[in-house]
Enzyme design. Structure first.
Site, PDB file in Angstrom:
ATOM      1  N   ASP A 249       0.833  -1.191   0.000  1.00  0.00           N
ATOM      2  CA  ASP A 249       0.000   0.000   0.000  1.00  0.00           C
ATOM      3  C   ASP A 249       0.880   1.258   0.000  1.00  0.00           C
ATOM      4  O   ASP A 249       2.053   1.223   0.392  1.00  0.00           O
ATOM      5  CB  ASP A 249      -0.895   0.028   1.240  1.00  0.00           C
ATOM      6  N   LYS A 271      -3.483   3.193  -2.685  1.00  0.00           N
ATOM      7  CA  LYS A 271      -4.897   3.581  -2.646  1.00  0.00           C
ATOM      8  C   LYS A 271      -5.016   4.705  -1.636  1.00  0.00           C
ATOM      9  O   LYS A 271      -4.854   4.507  -0.444  1.00  0.00           O
ATOM     10  CB  LYS A 271      -5.784   2.418  -2.216  1.00  0.00           C
ATOM     11  N   MET A 384     -10.444   6.627   8.116  1.00  0.00           N
ATOM     12  CA  MET A 384     -10.537   7.337   6.837  1.00  0.00           C
ATOM     13  C   MET A 384     -11.645   8.384   6.833  1.00  0.00           C
ATOM     14  O   MET A 384     -12.395   8.527   5.880  1.00  0.00           O
ATOM     15  CB  MET A 384     -10.740   6.341   5.685  1.00  0.00           C
TER      16      MET A 384
END
Length: 476
Positions: A249, A271, A384
């Site tokens: 990631d 991402k 997030m």
């Protein structure tokens, strides 16, 4: 070379340990593990040695040391608190040509006990020649973290089938390639998953095949934790050191990647909301491509693969395509950010449950049960959610959560750049804007978050408490 490395077979052979305390007990226990016939001599025995004597596992000579105790023994360990007595024991042993170890006294010893990593039948012994035993123990800890715990089981399995392997692969080069497959492929993966019967079946099936097909690859879904490399698990470190290919990631820290095997191919499959984005289908295709080419692949994910990491989708995809898989859990952001900010996620007086919530897009927010999330006496850990703080605040207050509910917003949790912003729910959007909080950040909401004000210990503390500090100092 000051010492001659030697692995002694003491199975069934008599050994003498002089001393009755804790050190003597540790030495006797280690000798018993090696199969030695142990006799302990001392006027008084501590509780551990008394229990071994009562169990009949150790013979006992009661009283003060006598030179005749050494007759018929292969080696002697002096573990008394008296250096003069230890010197006598060593002198008697040397005169009888016995191997003698005097605990913590290399000058009197003819052999030394190394720091040992036991993956029987594999043994790794480390010695500093008695100069720095603490360093030897520290090196043992480092090396032990790199050695797969399943390796002992794999060696035992290979030992049972050694004759059949030699008969099946008479050519030395082909045999070496088979052993590489045995160590790196699905047999070892099954042993790591505590499936010894399946591992043996795979080995038997491989020996029965008559083709020399390309070895199968494998994939490990590995949680890298929140960023601090010290929070990697031993299994994660082992996987990184064995990987041929690492798909990682974007938020994996360089310090974590530096721990990987130097010649491993590293592929960023980032991402990040509002930035670069690698489609999940592309990640699936890369995992399959490299595994089918016979490579050991690590899919390295921030936090834990199964907590908002789409690890479940990747595992299902790989299983559908017959790829050997294992999952290495990681410390998820909620646990790490809370701990590094001094916030207990649960508390007897304030929170009997924890809710892990993702808020990375409007669609995920629309599916949440806001009335349930607004209940008191629970902790919310929102992943997030930096870009959606106004919406989160509006929904929670509208559904009954008090605007005075404490929060802790942790940016770059566990990294040297960690900042913890504290305040109340009603202030959350404005405070986050004022302090320019950016992703990655985790929101902890609930009564427990107030403890960050007094228990915060890592990184910078921001918000109402930090703002009061100069005023308090002036008042003093």
């Amino acid at each position: 070379m000051q010492l001659y490395p030697l692995f002694a077979d003491l199975s069934g052979r008599p050994v003498l340990v002089v001393g009755g305390g804790d050190v003597a007990a540790r030495k006797a226990s280690m000798l018993l593990r090696a199969g030695a016939t142990v006799t302990v001599g001392a006027p008084v025995l501590g509780p551990e040695l008394r229990e071994l004597v009562q169990q009949g596992r150790v013979a006992y000579r009661d009283g003060a040391y006598q030179p005749g105790w050494q007759d018929g023994t292969w080696l002697v360990v002096a573990a008394t608190r008296s250096r003069p007595l230890n010197s006598r024991i060593a002198a008697d042993g040397h005169a009888r040509q016995r191997l003698v170890n005097v605990v913590d006294d290399p000058a009197l010893s003819s052999f030394q006990v190394p720091a040992v990593i036991d993956r029987s039948p594999l043994l790794v012994a480390i010695s500093s020649s008695g100069v720095a035993p603490v360093l030897a123990r520290r090196l043992r800890e480092r090396i032990e973290s790199l050695i797969d715990p399943a390796l002992g089981s794999l060696l035992q399995l290979a030992q049972r089938y050694r004759a059949r392997i030699r008969a099946r692969y008479a050519d030395l080069g082909t045999r070496r390639r088979f052993y590489d497959w045995l160590h790196d492929g699905p047999v070892n993966a099954s042993l790591r998953a505590s499936q010894p019967l399946h591992a043996e079946q795979q080995l038997v099936a491989a020996l029965a095949r008559h083709d020399e097909s390309k070895p199968q690859g494998s994939v490990a879904l590995v949680g890298a934790g929140p960023g601090d490399p010290g929070l990697l698990t031993l299994h994660a470190l082992r996987a990184l050191n064995e990987a041929d290919v690492i798909l990682h990631d974007e938020l994996i820290s360089p310090q974590v990647l530096d721990l990987a095997r130097r010649d491993a191919v590293q592929i960023a499959v980032g991402k990040r909301g509002g930035g670069t984005h690698t489609p999940q289908e592309t990640i699936h295709a890369l995992l399959l491509e490299h595994a089918q080419a016979g490579r050991r692949v690590v899919r390295l994910k921030g936090g834990d693969p199964f907590v908002f990491g789409r690890g479940g989708e990747e595992l299902a995809f790989l299983r559908e395509h017959g790829i050997a898989c294992e999952v290495v859990p990681g410390i998820t952001a909620a646990l790490a950010c809370a701990a590094y900010s001094g916030v207990p996620l649960t508390h007897r007086d304030h929170a009997q449950s924890v809710r892990l919530v993702t808020a990375h897009c409007q669609q995920s927010l629309d599916t949440l049960d806001w009335a349930d999330l607004a209940r008191e006496r629970q902790t919310l850990a929102v992943y997030m959610g930096v870009a959606k703080l106004e919406e989160i605040t509006r929904q929670l207050v509208a559904h009954g959560r008090s605007a005075s509910t404490p929060f802790a917003l942790v940016e770059n949790g566990s990294l040297p750049t960690q900042r913890t912003l504290v305040g109340t729910l009603g202030e959350l959007p404005a405070l986050a804007t004022r302090h320019a909080v950016r992703a990655p950040a985790l929101l902890i909401l609930g009564e427990v978050a107030a403890q960050a004000e007094s228990s915060h210990w890592y990184g910078e503390l921001l918000g109402a408490v930090a703002a009061k500090a100069p005023a308090l100092a002036n008042a003093a």
